[in-house]
Design a protein around this motif. Structure first.
Motif, PDB file in Angstrom:
ATOM      1  N   VAL A  27       4.085  -0.185   3.970  1.00 40.43           N
ATOM      2  CA  VAL A  27       4.074  -1.589   3.540  1.00 40.43           C
ATOM      3  C   VAL A  27       4.265  -2.507   4.747  1.00 40.43           C
ATOM      4  CG1 VAL A  27       5.302  -3.310   2.181  1.00 40.43           C
ATOM      5  CG2 VAL A  27       4.884  -1.044   1.238  1.00 40.43           C
ATOM      6  N   LEU A  28       5.207  -2.119   5.607  1.00 41.31           N
ATOM      7  CA  LEU A  28       5.514  -2.930   6.790  1.00 41.31           C
ATOM      8  C   LEU A  28       4.292  -3.049   7.699  1.00 41.31           C
ATOM      9  CD1 LEU A  28       8.250  -4.081   7.597  1.00 41.31           C
ATOM     10  CD2 LEU A  28       8.521  -2.163   9.154  1.00 41.31           C
ATOM     11  N   VAL A  29       3.636  -1.927   7.953  1.00 42.85           N
ATOM     12  CA  VAL A  29       2.483  -1.943   8.850  1.00 42.85           C
ATOM     13  C   VAL A  29       1.333  -2.747   8.241  1.00 42.85           C
ATOM     14  CG1 VAL A  29       0.678  -0.502   9.844  1.00 42.85           C
ATOM     15  CG2 VAL A  29       3.051   0.177  10.058  1.00 42.85           C
ATOM     16  N   LEU A  30       1.117  -2.556   6.924  1.00 42.34           N
ATOM     17  CA  LEU A  30       0.041  -3.322   6.277  1.00 42.34           C
ATOM     18  C   LEU A  30       0.353  -4.813   6.337  1.00 42.34           C
ATOM     19  CD1 LEU A  30      -0.879  -1.131   3.180  1.00 42.34           C
ATOM     20  CD2 LEU A  30      -2.034  -1.300   5.377  1.00 42.34           C
ATOM     21  N   ALA A  31       1.639  -5.174   6.180  1.00 43.27           N
ATOM     22  CA  ALA A  31       2.014  -6.590   6.264  1.00 43.27           C
ATOM     23  C   ALA A  31       1.750  -7.111   7.674  1.00 43.27           C
ATOM     24  CB  ALA A  31       3.484  -6.762   5.887  1.00 43.27           C
ATOM     25  N   ALA A  32       2.113  -6.308   8.691  1.00 37.58           N
ATOM     26  CA  ALA A  32       1.885  -6.740  10.073  1.00 37.58           C
ATOM     27  C   ALA A  32       0.389  -6.873  10.351  1.00 37.58           C
ATOM     28  CB  ALA A  32       2.513  -5.743  11.044  1.00 37.58           C
ATOM     29  N   ASP A  33      -0.391  -5.921   9.820  1.00 33.90           N
ATOM     30  CA  ASP A  33      -1.858  -5.985   9.924  1.00 33.90           C
ATOM     31  C   ASP A  33      -2.377  -7.309   9.389  1.00 33.90           C
ATOM     32  OD1 ASP A  33      -2.716  -3.703  11.071  1.00 33.90           O
ATOM     33  OD2 ASP A  33      -3.433  -2.742   9.249  1.00 33.90           O
ATOM     34  N   ALA A  34      -1.921  -7.623   8.151  1.00 32.22           N
ATOM     35  CA  ALA A  34      -2.403  -8.834   7.490  1.00 32.22           C
ATOM     36  C   ALA A  34      -1.984 -10.068   8.288  1.00 32.22           C
ATOM     37  CB  ALA A  34      -1.843  -8.898   6.071  1.00 32.22           C
ATOM     38  N   LEU A  35      -0.726 -10.096   8.725  1.00 32.11           N
ATOM     39  CA  LEU A  35      -0.242 -11.241   9.503  1.00 32.11           C
ATOM     40  C   LEU A  35      -1.085 -11.417  10.755  1.00 32.11           C
ATOM     41  CD1 LEU A  35       2.065 -13.365  10.068  1.00 32.11           C
ATOM     42  CD2 LEU A  35       3.001 -11.624  11.583  1.00 32.11           C
ATOM     43  N   SER A  36      -1.302 -10.312  11.475  1.00 30.84           N
ATOM     44  CA  SER A  36      -2.018 -10.431  12.735  1.00 30.84           C
ATOM     45  C   SER A  36      -3.464 -10.870  12.474  1.00 30.84           C
ATOM     46  CB  SER A  36      -1.922  -9.113  13.512  1.00 30.84           C
ATOM     47  OG  SER A  36      -3.161  -8.511  13.662  1.00 30.84           O
ATOM     48  N   TYR A  37      -4.051 -10.379  11.368  1.00 36.67           N
ATOM     49  CA  TYR A  37      -5.414 -10.799  11.024  1.00 36.67           C
ATOM     50  C   TYR A  37      -5.458 -12.291  10.718  1.00 36.67           C
ATOM     51  CZ  TYR A  37      -9.649 -11.344   8.292  1.00 36.67           C
ATOM     52  OH  TYR A  37     -10.847 -11.783   7.818  1.00 36.67           O
ATOM     53  N   LEU A  38      -4.472 -12.761   9.939  1.00 39.35           N
ATOM     54  CA  LEU A  38      -4.482 -14.179   9.559  1.00 39.35           C
ATOM     55  C   LEU A  38      -4.296 -15.078  10.772  1.00 39.35           C
ATOM     56  CD1 LEU A  38      -2.460 -14.096   6.224  1.00 39.35           C
ATOM     57  CD2 LEU A  38      -4.914 -14.474   6.561  1.00 39.35           C
TER      58      LEU A  38
END
Lengths: 302, 308
Positions: free
Chosen positions: B289-300
């Motif tokens: 969950v943490l990595v997917l959240a970081a992925d999404a944040l970095s993408y945004l």
């Protein structure tokens, strides 16, 4: 050497991915400022949340002792055992074997990763699924399959190879096979993600030309799109190989016969000159692969 | 492809196509590279002891089956359960193992490290850039002497700092420094600092020369050229790279816990060594969950920076 455009080693970035023309970034002064200030504030906040007192940057008494002993050997890496016992294989042979096992483990993981990653990469590209005819139910089934491939890719990438190694350690003990498998899962995910992005960004004209000639969809994809991305894909795969070498070395910390194991044991034996030899061997191995893959990129990446 | 297929083309056209095919660009470098890597792959699977023949043995299959069985939450095993019970179990585990705190530490570790790496890249990259670190800035024809040596040393240090994996750096730093989060932060910062600095130096080299020249012509010093013109012009690209690396930093910060830093890896390892595989799986899920959240944040953030 001619100046090359910035190469994207930043994770998961083929160089041809659409970076904006720098002018648009130049225009976005307000946003850059906001992000920079935001990042700085978040970092300050982070350091209040972490256990990072400034005193933590100064070695304690034993730390200094170790540091002095360790760095004193930096320029005189061991060429023989510091504590030789009869019957051991020569030290440099041992180092070479460590390097060889590291390369083999990385290669073993990468073969699995390339096999799985290219299949998933093809299936993760929107061109693989898009505008096909058929009954409504079939089309929505395709959409579901497409989405699940993308989710699978994201999930594979999101667990680090060392965590997979921990899981496999519990499941069937850490063997070379489970280490290669652990390595291959996130690497396959990353390759699949990058390959599918490359395919999506590839110009469609060759594929459309094949379509005019009456090629099947599969033919269109394989002969119209794949050849265009192949040079970039090979160059990126080589870059991942270099990352796999680092990961394979670290797997040694769990007991596999790669450089990490030698390094850890030499460190606990306080044989710092040997530690330096392993560090130099590791760095040299990585740099040689890097030069190799840089050569590929220079020749083929557009 | 072959002449045997009737393509409906005339014979001379087919010959022309064959000629073109024979003249297609080919590279020995590529052939040899791919061949060598293929050979390594074959050697790995034949001599590397990789083939898992032990999986064919009954005992290891039983072990595997037991492991999979133990992934199910312990209090819920062997009976039907509801989602509410599962949630209660998860909340209980996260509180007992301090999983959420570990996740919090993981995120902040990654942010602190990437910020330090970015700072290092912004400050050190001009010393490694071919247009700034020359005897006379922006004049490649006079690239001799001290500055050339400085530039190569600096570039070499970028290569060296990213050649060693974060895990090894953290392992060494933990022995030298007293116990705190610094070894992990520094290990991530050094590795990523080398990568970002290299990329930033290349960005600087590829900047349009005119603004830098104008500043130099107006009497600016080398440092002023680098930081008053080079830095703002390259900031956008640097930020893109920073957020690309941020997501890998989160992954790596998780794993550094295996060395004893109190990130998610630590609690995961702890659960494994207690043979609480259900808890281990839950904590790994939290890491996902943490990595997917970081992925999404970095993408945004990257999209925000890109869209004018």
């Amino acid at each position: 050497m001619a100046p090359e455009p910035p190469r994207s080693e930043a994770h998961g970035r083929p160089r041809r991915a659409p970076l904006p023309p720098s002018s648009s970034l130049v225009r976005n002064v307000g946003r850059r400022l906001l992000v920079t200030v935001g990042l700085a504030l978040l970092a300050l906040l982070a350091f209040t949340q972490l256990d990072t007192p400034l005193s933590g940057l100064v070695p304690g008494e034993s730390g200094w002792r170790i540091a002095r002993a360790f760095f004193a050997q930096a320029l005189s890496p061991a060429l023989d055992y510091e504590d030789p016992s009869p019957g051991y294989r020569p030290f440099l042979v041992k180092v070479a074997l460590g390097v060889w096992h590291t390369i083999l483990l990385a290669a073993g993981g990468m073969t699995l990763a390339i096999a799985v990653g290219s299949v998933l990469g093809l299936m993760g590209a929107s061109a693989f699924w898009e505008d096909r005819e058929g009954p409504r139910a079939l089309r929505s089934l395709r959409l579901v399959l497409f989405a699940s491939v993308r989710v699978a890719i994201a999930l594979m990438r999101s667990v680090h190879e060392l965590l997979w190694a921990v899981v496999f350690l519990a499941a069937f003990g850490l063997t070379p096979f489970s280490a290669a498998l652990a390595l291959s899962i996130p690497y396959a995910g990353t390759l699949a993600k990058v390959f599918s992005e490359m395919l999506d960004e590839e110009p469609r004209q060759p594929a459309l030309a094949l379509r005019q000639l009456g090629a099947s969809r599969r033919c269109e994809l394989v002969f119209g799109l794949v050849p265009g991305v192949l040079p970039n894909a090979v160059a990126y795969t080589f870059y991942r190989f270099e990352c796999a070498l680092r990961s394979a070395a670290v797997m040694g910390f769990f007991g596999l016969p790669t450089l990490g194991l030698d390094l850890k044991l030499a460190w606990f034996d306080l044989h710092y000159a040997e530690v330096w030899t392993y560090l130099y061997a590791l760095a040299l191995m990585v740099v040689v692969f890097e030069l190799w893959s840089a050569g590929l990129r220079r020749r083929f990446v557009v | 492809m072959s002449g045997a297929v009737d393509t409906g083309l005339g014979a001379d056209r087919q010959r022309r196509i064959r000629e073109l095919a024979a003249r297609r660009p080919r590279s020995r470098y590529l052939t040899v590279s791919v061949g060598l890597v293929g050979l390594l792959g074959v050697l790995a699977w034949t001599t590397g002891g990789l083939f898992p023949s032990y999986l064919l043995e009954a005992s290891s299959r039983q072990n595997l089956a037991r492991f999979v069985g133990e992934l199910e939450p312990e209090p819920l095993r062997g009976r039907p359960w509801s989602l509410g019970e599962l949630g209660a179990w998860a909340g209980d585990v996260l509180e007992r193992t301090r999983g959420l705190e570990a996740a919090w530490t993981t995120l902040h570790l990654a942010i602190g490290a990437i910020a330090l790496a970015a700072l290092f890249a912004a400050l050190a990259a001009p010393l490694g850039a071919r247009n700034i670190a020359t005897r006379e800035p922006l004049d490649p024809s006079r690239d001799r002497g001290g500055w050339r040596i400085v530039r190569h040393l600096v570039r070499g240090s970028f290569v060296a700092s990213r050649a060693l994996p974060e895990y090894v750096l953290a392992f060494l730093l933990m022995a030298l420094l007293p116990y705190s989060a610094w070894p992990a932060v520094l290990a991530l910062a050094i590795h990523n600092g080398g990568i970002l600095a290299r990329l930033q130096a290349e960005t600087l080299e590829n900047l349009p020369a005119a603004p830098l020249r104008a500043l130099r012509g107006a009497g600016a010093t080398r440092a002023q050229v680098a930081f008053a013109a080079g830095f703002p012009l390259s900031l956008g690209r640097l930020l893109l790279y920073v957020f690309y690396r941020y997501e890998t930093c989160v992954r790596e910060a998780t794993v550094l816990g295996l060395l004893g830093v109190s990130t998610l890896g630590y609690v995961i390892q702890d659960a494994r060594s207690k043979l609480y595989y259900d808890e281990m799986a839950l904590l790994i899920g939290l890491g996902v969950v943490l990595v997917l959240a970081a992925d999404a944040l970095s993408y945004l953030v990257r999209r925000y920076l890109r869209d004018a």
